[in-house]
Design an enzyme around this catalytic site. Structure first.
Site, PDB file in Angstrom:
ATOM      1  N   GLN A 313     -15.916   8.795  -4.481  1.00 25.66           N
ATOM      2  CA  GLN A 313     -15.543   7.806  -5.513  1.00 25.66           C
ATOM      3  C   GLN A 313     -14.297   6.459  -4.101  1.00 25.66           C
ATOM      4  O   GLN A 313     -14.831   6.643  -3.144  1.00 25.66           O
ATOM      5  CB  GLN A 313     -13.371   8.411  -5.758  1.00 25.66           C
ATOM      6  CG  GLN A 313     -13.900   8.817  -6.991  1.00 25.66           C
ATOM      7  CD  GLN A 313     -13.474   8.025  -8.297  1.00 25.66           C
ATOM      8  OE1 GLN A 313     -13.720   6.735  -8.601  1.00 25.66           O
ATOM      9  NE2 GLN A 313     -13.226   8.912  -9.600  1.00 25.66           N
ATOM     10  N   TYR A 342     -20.359  15.486 -16.806  1.00 26.59           N
ATOM     11  CA  TYR A 342     -20.922  14.515 -15.397  1.00 26.59           C
ATOM     12  C   TYR A 342     -20.143  14.580 -14.099  1.00 26.59           C
ATOM     13  O   TYR A 342     -19.161  14.286 -13.636  1.00 26.59           O
ATOM     14  CB  TYR A 342     -19.755  12.998 -16.106  1.00 26.59           C
ATOM     15  CG  TYR A 342     -20.233  12.800 -17.353  1.00 26.59           C
ATOM     16  CD1 TYR A 342     -21.619  12.356 -18.031  1.00 26.59           C
ATOM     17  CD2 TYR A 342     -19.492  13.161 -18.566  1.00 26.59           C
ATOM     18  CE1 TYR A 342     -21.584  11.376 -19.106  1.00 26.59           C
ATOM     19  CE2 TYR A 342     -19.785  12.440 -20.074  1.00 26.59           C
ATOM     20  CZ  TYR A 342     -20.592  11.874 -20.419  1.00 26.59           C
ATOM     21  OH  TYR A 342     -21.489  11.423 -21.545  1.00 26.59           O
ATOM     22  N   ASP A 363     -25.181  17.896 -14.371  1.00 29.02           N
ATOM     23  CA  ASP A 363     -25.754  15.879 -14.404  1.00 29.02           C
ATOM     24  C   ASP A 363     -27.382  15.296 -14.901  1.00 29.02           C
ATOM     25  O   ASP A 363     -27.430  16.565 -14.103  1.00 29.02           O
ATOM     26  CB  ASP A 363     -24.839  14.935 -13.012  1.00 29.02           C
ATOM     27  CG  ASP A 363     -24.808  14.138 -13.437  1.00 29.02           C
ATOM     28  OD1 ASP A 363     -23.301  13.624 -13.344  1.00 29.02           O
ATOM     29  OD2 ASP A 363     -25.235  13.376 -13.409  1.00 29.02           O
ATOM     30  N   ASP A 411     -15.791  13.041 -16.680  1.00 29.08           N
ATOM     31  CA  ASP A 411     -15.478  11.755 -16.143  1.00 29.08           C
ATOM     32  C   ASP A 411     -16.676  11.270 -16.468  1.00 29.08           C
ATOM     33  O   ASP A 411     -17.739  10.489 -15.596  1.00 29.08           O
ATOM     34  CB  ASP A 411     -15.115  12.536 -15.033  1.00 29.08           C
ATOM     35  CG  ASP A 411     -15.100  11.222 -14.186  1.00 29.08           C
ATOM     36  OD1 ASP A 411     -14.433  10.244 -14.847  1.00 29.08           O
ATOM     37  OD2 ASP A 411     -15.296  11.425 -12.560  1.00 29.08           O
ATOM     38  N   CYS A 438     -12.736   5.429 -17.289  1.00 32.45           N
ATOM     39  CA  CYS A 438     -12.789   4.566 -16.554  1.00 32.45           C
ATOM     40  C   CYS A 438     -12.827   3.273 -17.113  1.00 32.45           C
ATOM     41  O   CYS A 438     -13.148   2.454 -17.112  1.00 32.45           O
ATOM     42  CB  CYS A 438     -13.863   4.101 -15.693  1.00 32.45           C
ATOM     43  SG  CYS A 438     -15.036   4.132 -15.986  1.00 32.45           S
TER      44      CYS A 438
END
Length: 481
Positions: A313, A342, A363, A411, A438
């Site tokens: 991040q 994810y 992932d 996410d 997001c």
């Protein structure tokens, strides 16, 4: 300053809604370059001002709600107009002077002229706008909580990724103007962590001093294309990456000597080779030039070794808040199992492993999964395991093998959840579900499907990117019985 209600869609009148019906006759007579006074009603999803010229929706970059501007048309589309500000007749009380002179030229600063409390109000409203548009079940009753902001909404970005070009014979490093390949040199940048800019500008000066060949996009010549500087907030370690057009990096040894002597915080120097004209920033080959191949970051007691390509991040301060929100929303019991979809390099799942019986993540990027398992090992976490694959494939396999998750955290990227994954979530039906979003638009679309099996308890927005129009949120669900 109180949060102004003109950043809320709820303050729009019925007349305002009627204005959204385009008047085709008017539109046919509007020309590029035409000017007219315009009252700005609200902000759009990209932070642009929205007004209505004779019923035609008009997007004005840089304009704020309640402002009266003289707009100049820059583009005419079948259903809307684009315009720029020629002058401001009546400024918004929330308008402030941006710290960065180039804020209106490059992306990533689209709200820097808006007072920070009003930015937070806008981001809460972005979620409401998306819900109003897609109308998932019960949306009018959702608890959309005020956006959690930062005490200092500057100097938060831990990574600078700047293109490098020659401008008037001098080495420039910065960002492209929006929708172009015209580079804007950024000698300062208010949202970057200061050390990243110190390293960036010093390296740029050395490239010029040593006359290192700089990439020329038009002729596909020269060598240095991009410089990436990333700082680990907890340790202060910095990684510097030269992205080059060829494996050769002239004056490499002189550069490395200067870095070692003058920039002791740079503990990792890498080179990534990305040959030829391409829209991609990174190539496949990354080599170590000096120091170690990773920098060490810490997050809530966990240690992460970040390679040049590893995702982390961009806002370490808010990331801590984000993960605590996820922990609070899941409220895991010691006997509960968690799926981390994810999962990236495992940061979310590993931060929850101490309160779960078992964490399983997945992932589609093998390198990320390798990093996630390495991070688990690095932190001596034995109850977390990550696999390569798509959640919609792995989840049914795990269910068939007898692993039924009690909780799940998703996410996804800005594109939202895959429809097949939504079906897999509804089929596996974990008791607890948390969605970290997001993108309010794809969140609202996904809620249309997820609310078939879950009800929304609350949506907590959090500002991960101050001065931009980007909005993140944590959504807690309860399973319908």
């Amino acid at each position: 300053m109180p949060q102004s209600n003109h950043y809320s869609h709820q303050s729009r009148s019925h007349n305002d809604r009627r204005r959204q019906q385009p008047d085709e006759k008017v539109q046919a007579t509007v020309n590029i370059g035409q000017r007219f006074p315009l009252t700005i009603r609200r902000l759009g999803i990209n932070g642009e001002g929205i007004g209505y010229y004779k019923h035609v929706i008009t997007f004005v970059k840089g304009a704020l709600p309640e402002e009266v501007v003289v707009a100049e048309v820059t583009a005419v589309h079948p259903r809307y107009l684009e315009a720029k500000i020629r002058s401001i007749r009546k400024p918004s009380p929330d308008r402030v002077d941006p710290r960065d002179a180039y804020a209106g030229e490059v992306g990533g600063f689209e709200l820097e002229h808006l007072d920070y409390p009003a930015q937070l109000a806008f981001k809460q409203d972005l979620i409401r706008q998306a819900l109003e548009k897609y109308r998932p079940a019960g949306y009018r009753h959702y608890d959309v909580r005020p956006t959690i902001g930062m005490t200092n909404p500057y100097e938060y970005r831990n990574k600078a990724q700047f293109q490098v070009r020659l401008i008037d014979g001098h080495v420039a490093a910065g960002l492209y103007k929006e929708n172009s390949h015209d580079l804007v040199d950024l000698p300062t940048c208010s949202v970057q962590m200061p050390a990243t800019m110190t390293v960036m500008r010093q390296v740029v000066a050395w490239l010029e001093e040593l006359q290192v060949p700089i990439y020329d996009e038009e002729h596909n010549s020269g060598i240095v294309k991009t410089i990436v500087v990333r700082e680990a907030a907890a340790t202060g370690e910095i990684q510097l990456v030269f992205i080059t057009n060829t494996p050769k990096l002239p004056k490499k040894h002189q550069l490395l000597m200067k870095i070692a002597e003058k920039l002791p915080m740079v503990v990792s120097v890498m080179q990534n080779i990305n040959a030829g004209k391409t829209s991609l920033i990174w190539g496949d080959q990354t080599t170590l030039l000096a120091g170690k191949p990773t920098i060490t970051e810490e997050l809530d007691g966990l240690v992460f070794d970040l390679s040049a390509r590893a995702f982390f991040q961009l806002n370490p301060q808010q990331t801590k808040k984000l993960y605590r929100l996820a922990r609070e929303a899941l409220n895991l019991a010691p006997n509960e199992t968690l799926v981390d979809a994810y999962s990236g390099v495992g940061t979310i799942g590993l931060s929850l492993a101490d309160v779960a019986k078992e964490v399983r993540g997945m992932d589609t990027i093998p390198a990320a999964v390798a990093d996630a398992n390495a991070n688990a090992q690095r932190n001596q976490i034995t109850n977390a395991h990550y696999e390569v694959g798509e959640a919609e494939v792995l989840l049914p396999q795990w269910l068939a093998s007898g692993f039924a998750p009690d909780a799940m955290v998703v996410d996804p990227p800005r594109t939202g959840l895959d429809n097949v994954l939504i079906d897999a979530i509804l089929q596996s039906a974990p008791e607890k579900l948390v969605y970290i979003s997001c993108n309010p638009s794809t969140l609202a679309q996904d809620l249309q499907a997820l609310t078939r099996g879950y009800q929304v308890d609350y949506i907590q927005s959090i500002d991960m990117f101050p001065q931009t129009a980007r909005c993140e949120a944590v959504v807690r669900f309860t399973k319908r019985h």
